[in-house]
Scaffold this motif. Structure first.
Motif, PDB file in Angstrom:
ATOM      1  N   PRO A  51       0.940  -1.162   0.019  1.00 58.80           N
ATOM      2  CA  PRO A  51       0.205   0.011  -0.152  1.00 58.80           C
ATOM      3  C   PRO A  51       0.958   1.245  -0.036  1.00 58.80           C
ATOM      4  CG  PRO A  51      -0.046  -1.311   2.134  1.00 58.80           C
ATOM      5  CD  PRO A  51       0.625  -2.125   1.229  1.00 58.80           C
ATOM      6  N   GLY A  52       2.151   1.102   0.621  1.00 61.01           N
ATOM      7  CA  GLY A  52       2.998   2.419   0.795  1.00 61.01           C
ATOM      8  C   GLY A  52       3.360   2.749  -0.720  1.00 61.01           C
ATOM      9  N   PHE A 136      -6.304  -5.547  -1.987  1.00 62.36           N
ATOM     10  CA  PHE A 136      -6.708  -4.912  -0.542  1.00 62.36           C
ATOM     11  C   PHE A 136      -7.954  -5.907  -0.227  1.00 62.36           C
ATOM     12  CE2 PHE A 136      -9.621  -3.131   2.221  1.00 62.36           C
ATOM     13  CZ  PHE A 136      -8.914  -2.797   3.272  1.00 62.36           C
ATOM     14  N   ASN A 137      -7.883  -6.751   0.898  1.00 66.23           N
ATOM     15  CA  ASN A 137      -8.718  -7.581   1.682  1.00 66.23           C
ATOM     16  C   ASN A 137      -9.512  -7.050   2.846  1.00 66.23           C
ATOM     17  OD1 ASN A 137      -9.958  -9.932   2.966  1.00 66.23           O
ATOM     18  ND2 ASN A 137      -9.399 -11.171   1.268  1.00 66.23           N
ATOM     19  N   GLU A 138     -10.458  -6.649   2.609  1.00 71.41           N
ATOM     20  CA  GLU A 138     -11.241  -6.088   3.916  1.00 71.41           C
ATOM     21  C   GLU A 138     -11.390  -6.921   4.941  1.00 71.41           C
ATOM     22  OE1 GLU A 138     -12.696  -3.506   6.232  1.00 71.41           O
ATOM     23  OE2 GLU A 138     -12.228  -2.820   4.448  1.00 71.41           O
ATOM     24  N   SER A 191       5.012  -2.629   9.768  1.00 73.01           N
ATOM     25  CA  SER A 191       3.965  -2.191  10.824  1.00 73.01           C
ATOM     26  C   SER A 191       4.724  -0.672  11.481  1.00 73.01           C
ATOM     27  CB  SER A 191       4.133  -2.995  12.156  1.00 73.01           C
ATOM     28  OG  SER A 191       3.182  -4.032  11.417  1.00 73.01           O
ATOM     29  N   ALA A 192       6.257  -0.604  11.760  1.00 76.84           N
ATOM     30  CA  ALA A 192       6.579   0.476  11.835  1.00 76.84           C
ATOM     31  C   ALA A 192       6.354   1.684  10.982  1.00 76.84           C
ATOM     32  CB  ALA A 192       7.929   0.407  12.329  1.00 76.84           C
ATOM     33  N   PHE A 193       6.324   1.046   9.585  1.00 79.17           N
ATOM     34  CA  PHE A 193       6.266   2.022   8.625  1.00 79.17           C
ATOM     35  C   PHE A 193       5.062   2.882   8.665  1.00 79.17           C
ATOM     36  CE2 PHE A 193       4.533   2.785   4.287  1.00 79.17           C
ATOM     37  CZ  PHE A 193       5.521   3.728   3.832  1.00 79.17           C
ATOM     38  N   TYR A 194       3.873   1.922   8.755  1.00 76.37           N
ATOM     39  CA  TYR A 194       2.589   2.745   8.633  1.00 76.37           C
ATOM     40  C   TYR A 194       2.095   3.699   9.744  1.00 76.37           C
ATOM     41  CZ  TYR A 194      -0.107  -0.567  11.629  1.00 76.37           C
ATOM     42  OH  TYR A 194      -0.586  -1.281  12.934  1.00 76.37           O
ATOM     43  N   LEU A 195       2.833   3.320  10.973  1.00 74.85           N
ATOM     44  CA  LEU A 195       2.672   3.918  12.181  1.00 74.85           C
ATOM     45  C   LEU A 195       3.392   5.439  11.922  1.00 74.85           C
ATOM     46  CD1 LEU A 195       3.080   1.674  15.245  1.00 74.85           C
ATOM     47  CD2 LEU A 195       0.843   2.618  14.384  1.00 74.85           C
ATOM     48  N   SER A 196       4.608   5.270  11.396  1.00 74.21           N
ATOM     49  CA  SER A 196       5.333   6.483  11.237  1.00 74.21           C
ATOM     50  C   SER A 196       4.776   7.240   9.939  1.00 74.21           C
ATOM     51  CB  SER A 196       6.898   5.937  10.591  1.00 74.21           C
ATOM     52  OG  SER A 196       7.305   5.217  11.598  1.00 74.21           O
ATOM     53  N   PHE A 210      -6.474   8.053   9.711  1.00 74.27           N
ATOM     54  CA  PHE A 210      -5.321   8.113   8.728  1.00 74.27           C
ATOM     55  C   PHE A 210      -4.880   6.739   8.133  1.00 74.27           C
ATOM     56  CE2 PHE A 210      -3.801  12.386  10.608  1.00 74.27           C
ATOM     57  CZ  PHE A 210      -4.909  12.978  10.131  1.00 74.27           C
ATOM     58  N   VAL A 211      -4.799   5.848   9.302  1.00 69.99           N
ATOM     59  CA  VAL A 211      -4.160   4.532   8.826  1.00 69.99           C
ATOM     60  C   VAL A 211      -5.117   3.653   7.910  1.00 69.99           C
ATOM     61  CG1 VAL A 211      -3.564   2.263   9.497  1.00 69.99           C
ATOM     62  CG2 VAL A 211      -2.711   4.498  10.685  1.00 69.99           C
ATOM     63  N   GLN A 212      -6.538   3.853   8.336  1.00 67.00           N
ATOM     64  CA  GLN A 212      -7.509   3.191   7.504  1.00 67.00           C
ATOM     65  C   GLN A 212      -7.760   3.847   6.008  1.00 67.00           C
ATOM     66  OE1 GLN A 212     -11.196   3.056   9.922  1.00 67.00           O
ATOM     67  NE2 GLN A 212      -9.792   2.219  11.596  1.00 67.00           N
ATOM     68  N   ILE A 213      -7.652   4.937   5.845  1.00 66.30           N
ATOM     69  CA  ILE A 213      -7.464   5.542   4.697  1.00 66.30           C
ATOM     70  C   ILE A 213      -6.639   5.029   3.890  1.00 66.30           C
ATOM     71  CG2 ILE A 213      -7.394   7.731   3.202  1.00 66.30           C
ATOM     72  CD1 ILE A 213      -9.085   8.736   5.555  1.00 66.30           C
ATOM     73  N   PHE A 214      -5.232   5.006   4.529  1.00 65.25           N
ATOM     74  CA  PHE A 214      -3.820   4.739   3.688  1.00 65.25           C
ATOM     75  C   PHE A 214      -4.344   3.251   3.160  1.00 65.25           C
ATOM     76  CE2 PHE A 214       0.293   2.779   4.422  1.00 65.25           C
ATOM     77  CZ  PHE A 214       0.851   3.768   3.440  1.00 65.25           C
ATOM     78  N   PHE A 215      -4.693   2.290   3.991  1.00 63.15           N
ATOM     79  CA  PHE A 215      -4.767   0.972   3.586  1.00 63.15           C
ATOM     80  C   PHE A 215      -6.037   0.823   2.549  1.00 63.15           C
ATOM     81  CE2 PHE A 215      -2.072  -0.156   7.164  1.00 63.15           C
ATOM     82  CZ  PHE A 215      -1.246  -1.329   6.565  1.00 63.15           C
ATOM     83  N   ARG A 216      -7.318   1.303   2.902  1.00 64.08           N
ATOM     84  CA  ARG A 216      -8.288   0.919   2.245  1.00 64.08           C
ATOM     85  C   ARG A 216      -8.369   1.865   0.773  1.00 64.08           C
ATOM     86  NH1 ARG A 216     -11.840   1.353   7.576  1.00 64.08           N
ATOM     87  NH2 ARG A 216     -12.263  -0.982   7.785  1.00 64.08           N
ATOM     88  N   GLU A 217      -8.030   3.050   0.815  1.00 68.28           N
ATOM     89  CA  GLU A 217      -8.008   3.810  -0.202  1.00 68.28           C
ATOM     90  C   GLU A 217      -6.537   3.824  -1.156  1.00 68.28           C
ATOM     91  OE1 GLU A 217     -10.236   7.320  -0.176  1.00 68.28           O
ATOM     92  OE2 GLU A 217     -11.267   6.604   1.838  1.00 68.28           O
TER      93      GLU A 217
END
Length: 274
Positions: A51-52, A136-138, A191-196, A210-217
């Motif tokens: 996702p990044g 992505f898998n909800e 995991s450290a990446f998405y928190l950062s 923020f995290v949820q938008i980042f992964f989902r969209e």
């Protein structure tokens, strides 16, 4: 762990070979966000399991078609989009180059090759052996989305607990799971990446929205209040977060040896190496 020591060595070695301008200048570089509006990928655009990187492509920091990627292209995009310094991304990019026979570039789609940098027990993708390991898998993401109840943020404790739950679920669903120290290290770093990038790279606290938008969209939640970190994200900031997440995950191996790509004759040739 031996692999973690080797990983740390590689990060230092690779980043030491990257020549870049002084970060004091780069850190103040103005980003014209009008040039980086989110655009959903078209039918001919390539995306992968990360996702990044997908987000960087959707915002035009990477080529929007997901093609012609290399070390310098991704390091520039990671810096401009996330304020991530070379040592935070270089080893991952180096690994990504092993997913294709092309000697110069790779695509976001190439990264889906199982077992090079793509891995089982993902936070948002299915295991390779179970079907679609790209999109992505909800259902899978619900483990992360519903974590740390009662507050509006995620942190290293919740991230570790999510890793533990995802691994436990994947071990049940996938009898062919690959879960060695290699995958464990990659998962903890991710995991450290998405928190950062979605939160505070020093404390590892990130707003849930923020995290949820980042992964989902696969979108930077700029309209919701997200801002690119003022603090450079690098090995020195990611390391402590990754270690804290790893400790909270209470990881144990599922056995086996790390998978590696082998043989130029087929991009899907895999061997176990031990």
């Amino acid at each position: 762990m031996a692999f973690k020591s080797f990983l740390s060595f590689c990060i230092v070695a690779i980043s030491a070979r990257i020549v870049s301008a002084d970060d004091g200048d780069l850190g103040s570089r103005a980003i014209d966000w009008n040039d980086h509006q989110w655009i959903a990928p078209g039918p001919n655009d390539l995306r992968g399991p990360c996702p990044g990187l997908n987000t960087l492509a959707n915002h035009g920091f990477l080529p929007r078609d997901g093609r012609n990627l290399n070390m310098s292209v991704i390091l520039d995009a990671g810096f401009n989009g996330y304020h991530m310094q070379p040592d935070g991304l270089a080893l991952a990019v180096k690994a990504a180059t092993f997913t294709t026979d092309d000697p110069l570039t790779f695509t976001l789609d190439d990264i889906k090759l199982h077992g090079t940098i793509e891995h089982d027990a993902s936070l948002s993708r299915n295991d390779f052996a179970l079907g679609d390991n790209v999109h992505f898998n909800e259902t899978i993401f619900t483990t992360l989305a519903d974590s740390n109840p009662g507050v509006d943020y995620y942190n290293t404790t919740s991230a570790g607990q999510v890793q533990q739950k995802r691994l436990a679920d994947a071990e049940i669903a996938n009898p062919n799971i690959t879960n060695t120290v290699k995958e464990f290290t990659i998962r903890s770093r991710e995991s450290a990446f998405y928190l950062s990038v979605m939160g505070n790279p020093l404390t590892g606290v990130a707003p849930k929205k923020f995290v949820q938008i980042f992964f989902r969209e696969e979108r930077l939640p700029i309209a919701e209040g997200w801002r690119r970190s003022d603090t450079p994200i690098n090995g020195s900031t990611l390391g402590p977060l990754s270690d804290a997440i790893a400790e909270q995950s209470h990881w144990t191996t599922s056995g086996g040896c790390p998978w590696i790509r082998a043989g130029p004759e087929s991009p899907t040739t895999l061997v176990q190496h031990g």
